[in-house]
Motif scaffolding. Structure first.
Motif, PDB file in Angstrom:
ATOM      1  N   SER A 237       0.820  -1.136   0.066  1.00  0.00           N
ATOM      2  CA  SER A 237       0.018   0.078   0.001  1.00  0.00           C
ATOM      3  C   SER A 237       0.901   1.352  -0.129  1.00  0.00           C
ATOM      4  CB  SER A 237      -0.926  -0.050   1.225  1.00  0.00           C
ATOM      5  OG  SER A 237      -0.241  -0.149   2.477  1.00  0.00           O
ATOM      6  N   VAL A 238       2.083   0.976   0.019  1.00  0.00           N
ATOM      7  CA  VAL A 238       3.131   2.380  -0.003  1.00  0.00           C
ATOM      8  C   VAL A 238       4.233   1.891  -1.020  1.00  0.00           C
ATOM      9  CG1 VAL A 238       4.838   3.437   1.393  1.00  0.00           C
ATOM     10  CG2 VAL A 238       2.891   2.920   2.455  1.00  0.00           C
ATOM     11  N   CYS A 239       4.316   3.025  -1.827  1.00  0.00           N
ATOM     12  CA  CYS A 239       5.338   2.799  -2.842  1.00  0.00           C
ATOM     13  C   CYS A 239       6.337   3.853  -2.841  1.00  0.00           C
ATOM     14  CB  CYS A 239       4.536   3.032  -4.113  1.00  0.00           C
ATOM     15  SG  CYS A 239       5.465   2.859  -5.504  1.00  0.00           S
ATOM     16  N   ILE A 240       7.676   3.469  -2.583  1.00  0.00           N
ATOM     17  CA  ILE A 240       8.715   4.496  -2.325  1.00  0.00           C
ATOM     18  C   ILE A 240       9.555   4.398  -3.583  1.00  0.00           C
ATOM     19  CG2 ILE A 240      10.505   5.374  -0.941  1.00  0.00           C
ATOM     20  CD1 ILE A 240       9.049   4.185   1.584  1.00  0.00           C
ATOM     21  N   VAL A 241       9.889   5.549  -4.467  1.00  0.00           N
ATOM     22  CA  VAL A 241      10.857   5.370  -5.499  1.00  0.00           C
ATOM     23  C   VAL A 241      12.048   6.511  -4.947  1.00  0.00           C
ATOM     24  CG1 VAL A 241       9.196   4.730  -7.114  1.00  0.00           C
ATOM     25  CG2 VAL A 241       9.412   7.144  -6.411  1.00  0.00           C
ATOM     26  N   MET A 277      11.563  10.126  -3.149  1.00  0.00           N
ATOM     27  CA  MET A 277      13.005  10.455  -2.349  1.00  0.00           C
ATOM     28  C   MET A 277      13.828  11.142  -3.555  1.00  0.00           C
ATOM     29  SD  MET A 277      13.817   7.610   0.149  1.00  0.00           S
ATOM     30  CE  MET A 277      14.159   6.521  -1.124  1.00  0.00           C
ATOM     31  N   ILE A 278      14.302  12.478  -3.325  1.00  0.00           N
ATOM     32  CA  ILE A 278      15.317  13.144  -4.295  1.00  0.00           C
ATOM     33  C   ILE A 278      16.656  13.638  -3.707  1.00  0.00           C
ATOM     34  CG2 ILE A 278      15.496  14.690  -6.161  1.00  0.00           C
ATOM     35  CD1 ILE A 278      12.639  14.720  -6.790  1.00  0.00           C
ATOM     36  N   GLU A 279      17.630  13.045  -4.427  1.00  0.00           N
ATOM     37  CA  GLU A 279      18.954  13.455  -3.779  1.00  0.00           C
ATOM     38  C   GLU A 279      19.003  14.902  -4.423  1.00  0.00           C
ATOM     39  OE1 GLU A 279      21.969   9.873  -3.184  1.00  0.00           O
ATOM     40  OE2 GLU A 279      22.434  11.326  -4.725  1.00  0.00           O
ATOM     41  N   ASP A 280      18.983  15.917  -3.653  1.00  0.00           N
ATOM     42  CA  ASP A 280      19.071  17.305  -4.223  1.00  0.00           C
ATOM     43  C   ASP A 280      20.438  17.858  -3.656  1.00  0.00           C
ATOM     44  OD1 ASP A 280      18.305  19.643  -5.234  1.00  0.00           O
ATOM     45  OD2 ASP A 280      16.871  20.387  -3.864  1.00  0.00           O
ATOM     46  N   VAL A 281      20.772  18.873  -4.144  1.00  0.00           N
ATOM     47  CA  VAL A 281      22.216  19.577  -3.926  1.00  0.00           C
ATOM     48  C   VAL A 281      22.447  19.289  -2.243  1.00  0.00           C
ATOM     49  CG1 VAL A 281      23.948  21.089  -4.427  1.00  0.00           C
ATOM     50  CG2 VAL A 281      21.699  21.032  -5.844  1.00  0.00           C
ATOM     51  N   ASN A 282      21.510  20.144  -1.568  1.00  0.00           N
ATOM     52  CA  ASN A 282      21.831  20.080  -0.118  1.00  0.00           C
ATOM     53  C   ASN A 282      20.801  19.698   0.872  1.00  0.00           C
ATOM     54  OD1 ASN A 282      19.938  21.921  -0.570  1.00  0.00           O
ATOM     55  ND2 ASN A 282      21.099  23.539  -0.022  1.00  0.00           N
ATOM     56  N   ARG A 283      20.130  18.640   0.469  1.00  0.00           N
ATOM     57  CA  ARG A 283      19.060  18.005   1.211  1.00  0.00           C
ATOM     58  C   ARG A 283      18.481  16.565   0.408  1.00  0.00           C
ATOM     59  NH1 ARG A 283      13.311  20.894  -1.087  1.00  0.00           N
ATOM     60  NH2 ARG A 283      13.996  21.252  -2.998  1.00  0.00           N
ATOM     61  N   ILE A 284      17.645  15.884   1.106  1.00  0.00           N
ATOM     62  CA  ILE A 284      16.907  14.921   0.469  1.00  0.00           C
ATOM     63  C   ILE A 284      15.564  15.476   0.384  1.00  0.00           C
ATOM     64  CG2 ILE A 284      16.213  12.519   0.266  1.00  0.00           C
ATOM     65  CD1 ILE A 284      19.048  12.296   0.337  1.00  0.00           C
ATOM     66  N   LYS A 285      14.866  15.611  -0.837  1.00  0.00           N
ATOM     67  CA  LYS A 285      13.922  16.064  -0.948  1.00  0.00           C
ATOM     68  C   LYS A 285      12.810  15.139  -1.049  1.00  0.00           C
ATOM     69  CE  LYS A 285      10.959  18.831  -4.482  1.00  0.00           C
ATOM     70  NZ  LYS A 285       9.787  18.848  -3.986  1.00  0.00           N
ATOM     71  N   PHE A 320      21.890  11.802   4.860  1.00  0.00           N
ATOM     72  CA  PHE A 320      20.983  10.362   4.757  1.00  0.00           C
ATOM     73  C   PHE A 320      21.487   9.899   3.223  1.00  0.00           C
ATOM     74  CE2 PHE A 320      17.663   9.564   7.933  1.00  0.00           C
ATOM     75  CZ  PHE A 320      18.158  10.627   8.760  1.00  0.00           C
ATOM     76  N   THR A 321      21.914   8.616   3.286  1.00  0.00           N
ATOM     77  CA  THR A 321      21.665   7.936   1.711  1.00  0.00           C
ATOM     78  C   THR A 321      20.274   7.717   1.390  1.00  0.00           C
ATOM     79  OG1 THR A 321      21.750   5.548   2.760  1.00  0.00           O
ATOM     80  CG2 THR A 321      24.078   6.831   2.394  1.00  0.00           C
ATOM     81  N   LEU A 322      20.042   7.153   0.441  1.00  0.00           N
ATOM     82  CA  LEU A 322      18.666   6.978   0.011  1.00  0.00           C
ATOM     83  C   LEU A 322      18.169   5.655   0.739  1.00  0.00           C
ATOM     84  CD1 LEU A 322      18.857   7.929  -3.912  1.00  0.00           C
ATOM     85  CD2 LEU A 322      17.446   9.234  -2.177  1.00  0.00           C
ATOM     86  N   ALA A 326      14.694   5.695   3.121  1.00  0.00           N
ATOM     87  CA  ALA A 326      13.558   4.788   3.043  1.00  0.00           C
ATOM     88  C   ALA A 326      13.352   4.284   4.316  1.00  0.00           C
ATOM     89  CB  ALA A 326      13.845   3.738   1.952  1.00  0.00           C
ATOM     90  N   GLU A 327      14.208   3.849   4.939  1.00  0.00           N
ATOM     91  CA  GLU A 327      14.096   3.079   6.322  1.00  0.00           C
ATOM     92  C   GLU A 327      13.571   4.172   7.324  1.00  0.00           C
ATOM     93  OE1 GLU A 327      17.767   0.806   7.140  1.00  0.00           O
ATOM     94  OE2 GLU A 327      17.553   1.227   9.266  1.00  0.00           O
ATOM     95  N   LYS A 328      14.092   5.246   7.283  1.00  0.00           N
ATOM     96  CA  LYS A 328      13.636   6.195   8.317  1.00  0.00           C
ATOM     97  C   LYS A 328      11.941   6.430   7.958  1.00  0.00           C
ATOM     98  CE  LYS A 328      13.323   9.890  10.857  1.00  0.00           C
ATOM     99  NZ  LYS A 328      13.084   9.797  12.307  1.00  0.00           N
ATOM    100  N   ILE A 329      11.695   6.453   6.614  1.00  0.00           N
ATOM    101  CA  ILE A 329      10.103   7.055   6.128  1.00  0.00           C
ATOM    102  C   ILE A 329       9.219   5.858   6.489  1.00  0.00           C
ATOM    103  CG2 ILE A 329       8.735   7.112   4.049  1.00  0.00           C
ATOM    104  CD1 ILE A 329      11.171   8.672   2.748  1.00  0.00           C
ATOM    105  N   THR A 330       9.694   4.673   6.336  1.00  0.00           N
ATOM    106  CA  THR A 330       8.912   3.358   6.656  1.00  0.00           C
ATOM    107  C   THR A 330       9.006   3.414   8.348  1.00  0.00           C
ATOM    108  OG1 THR A 330      10.839   1.832   6.501  1.00  0.00           O
ATOM    109  CG2 THR A 330       9.314   2.026   4.529  1.00  0.00           C
ATOM    110  N   THR A 331       9.946   3.768   9.064  1.00  0.00           N
ATOM    111  CA  THR A 331       9.548   3.655  10.574  1.00  0.00           C
ATOM    112  C   THR A 331       8.518   4.680  10.869  1.00  0.00           C
ATOM    113  OG1 THR A 331      11.927   3.129  10.846  1.00  0.00           O
ATOM    114  CG2 THR A 331      10.989   3.909  12.675  1.00  0.00           C
ATOM    115  N   VAL A 332       8.675   6.013  10.183  1.00  0.00           N
ATOM    116  CA  VAL A 332       7.777   7.022  10.685  1.00  0.00           C
ATOM    117  C   VAL A 332       6.399   6.436  10.188  1.00  0.00           C
ATOM    118  CG1 VAL A 332       6.939   9.211   9.796  1.00  0.00           C
ATOM    119  CG2 VAL A 332       9.343   8.916  10.500  1.00  0.00           C
ATOM    120  N   LEU A 333       6.239   5.817   9.075  1.00  0.00           N
ATOM    121  CA  LEU A 333       4.703   5.302   8.384  1.00  0.00           C
ATOM    122  C   LEU A 333       4.233   4.128   9.491  1.00  0.00           C
ATOM    123  CD1 LEU A 333       5.354   5.189   4.815  1.00  0.00           C
ATOM    124  CD2 LEU A 333       4.166   6.921   6.173  1.00  0.00           C
ATOM    125  N   ASN A 334       5.057   3.694  10.171  1.00  0.00           N
ATOM    126  CA  ASN A 334       4.500   2.475  11.485  1.00  0.00           C
ATOM    127  C   ASN A 334       3.262   3.391  12.148  1.00  0.00           C
ATOM    128  OD1 ASN A 334       5.618   0.245  10.924  1.00  0.00           O
ATOM    129  ND2 ASN A 334       7.573   1.081  11.738  1.00  0.00           N
TER     130      ASN A 334
END
Ligand code: 5GP
Ligand code: MN
Length: 340
Positions: A237-241, A277-285, A320-322, A326-334
């Motif tokens: 039900s969750v799709c991460i790219v 999740m996008i690796e932007d210049v100075n952040r992960i967007k 953060f690496t990508l 993803a791990e952080k996001i899935t933890t929050v999604l719990n």
């Protein structure tokens, strides 16, 4: 049923808006970073409307206009803020009109400047939880786009006749912020306004060609990479790219080419939340898009952002690496599993 019954009445808001505008002699119009068609469209429409009532204004944006929206700025009037050379534009202004955004942070350098200058401000927006305190706030979170909100505001002026340029700008913002008239909050009023805009010269075919059918081939290659990166969680039900700096390099694209990809992941049946999740210049967007009752904006808040119920964004530190992201996001999604 006729349109006067459906049209939101903004007569009082218009009166307050007009008073502030009539008093002003130097007006700045601005909108958010990574501007989309609602941001560019609303600034152009505002400038065009102010011109029609005899008021000059300057549009100042903190980021450049994306490749597929330059057609809206047919006179190349938008100033892309350079703190070295453009500070005087902001310091001389006696009225600032902020459109389609409600926090100074998303105005980057322009926001830093405005926040300390404490100018007379009008905020016109459709996002939740406004942070900017303005002389006049016209905020309607039920409205699917700032462009629609502006159009109904201007419609309270009995002298208002949309030019083709204004109609094209407003239609573009409405079209993209409603995902082509399909996202929640698109209602009869949206269609009535769109019909009027077409009557006043907005051409749906040309606008679609300019905004959608104008991408470099690298964008389609980027879409391929995004789809390859797809991972599903929470019973699919969750799709991460994701997009890495390497992906941008290999496809000769930049952040502006990523716009619109994440929403297409909701086409997968059963997916309630899509995350880019996008690796932007100075952040992960981070971009969140959801279907139905999943509160994307609540998740975005955990990541220092916000937005709309079904479309929101936030950030993670660039360290953060990508895969860590993803791990952080899935933890929050719990904490949001009851919606999944
Ligand atoms: P996008 O994913 O296209 O960048 O943004 C989706 C929506 O979320 C937009 O309406 C945008 O205004 C909002 N949004 C994106 N990033 C942020 C953020 O960092 N802070 C807030 N408050 N809103 C954001
Ligand atoms: Mn908008």
């Amino acid at each position: 049923m006729n349109s006067t019954i459906l049209r939101t009445n903004r007569a009082n808001e218009y009166k307050a808006f007009r008073n502030l505008v009539d008093e002003a002699s130097s007006i700045i119009i601005t909108s958010h970073q990574n501007p989309d068609a609602d941001a560019i469209g609303s600034t152009i429409a505002m400038q065009e409307y102010l011109r029609s009532i005899g008021k000059n204004s300057t549009i100042v944006l903190c980021d450049k206009t994306p490749y597929n929206l330059t057609f809206l700025d047919s006179e190349n009037a938008i100033v892309h803020y350079n703190p070295e050379t453009d500070k005087h534009l902001l310091s001389l202004a006696d009225l600032v009109i902020i459109l389609d955004v409600n926090t100074y942070v998303r105005l980057k350098k322009v926001g830093e400047e405005l926040q300390t200058a404490s100018k007379k401000t009008i905020l016109i927006d459709h996002h939740q939880d406004p942070v900017i305190e303005a002389e006049l706030s016209i905020v309607d979170t039920d409205c699917p786009s700032t462009c629609e909100l502006l159009y109904s505001l201007f419609s309270s002026d009995s002298q208002f006749i949309p030019t083709k340029k204004l109609a094209t700008a407003v239609y573009s913002g409405i079209y993209t912020d409603t995902g082509g008239f399909r996202f929640t909050r698109t209602d009869a009023e949206t269609f009535l306004i769109a019909a009027e805009l077409v009557q006043h010269g907005a051409d749906p075919v040309t606008i679609y060609d300019e905004i959608i059918n104008s991408a470099p081939i690298g964008r389609t290659k980027l879409v391929g990479k995004v789809f390859q990166s797809m991972r599903l969680y929470f019973d699919e039900s969750v799709c991460i790219v994701s997009i890495s700096q390497q992906d941008f390099k290999e496809t000769n694209t930049t952040l502006e080419h990523a716009d619109g990809i994440v929403a297409s992941l909701l086409e997968i049946k059963g997916v309630k939340l899509a995350v880019m999740m996008i690796e932007d210049v100075n952040r992960i967007k981070l971009s969140f898009r959801s279907k139905g009752d999943f509160p994307a904006n609540q998740v975005a808040k955990v990541f220092g952002g916000g937005g709309h119920f079904n479309a929101a964004g936030g950030t993670l530190p660039v360290e953060f690496t990508l895969s860590q992201a993803a791990e952080k996001i899935t933890t929050v999604l719990n904490d949001f599993s009851k919606y999944l």
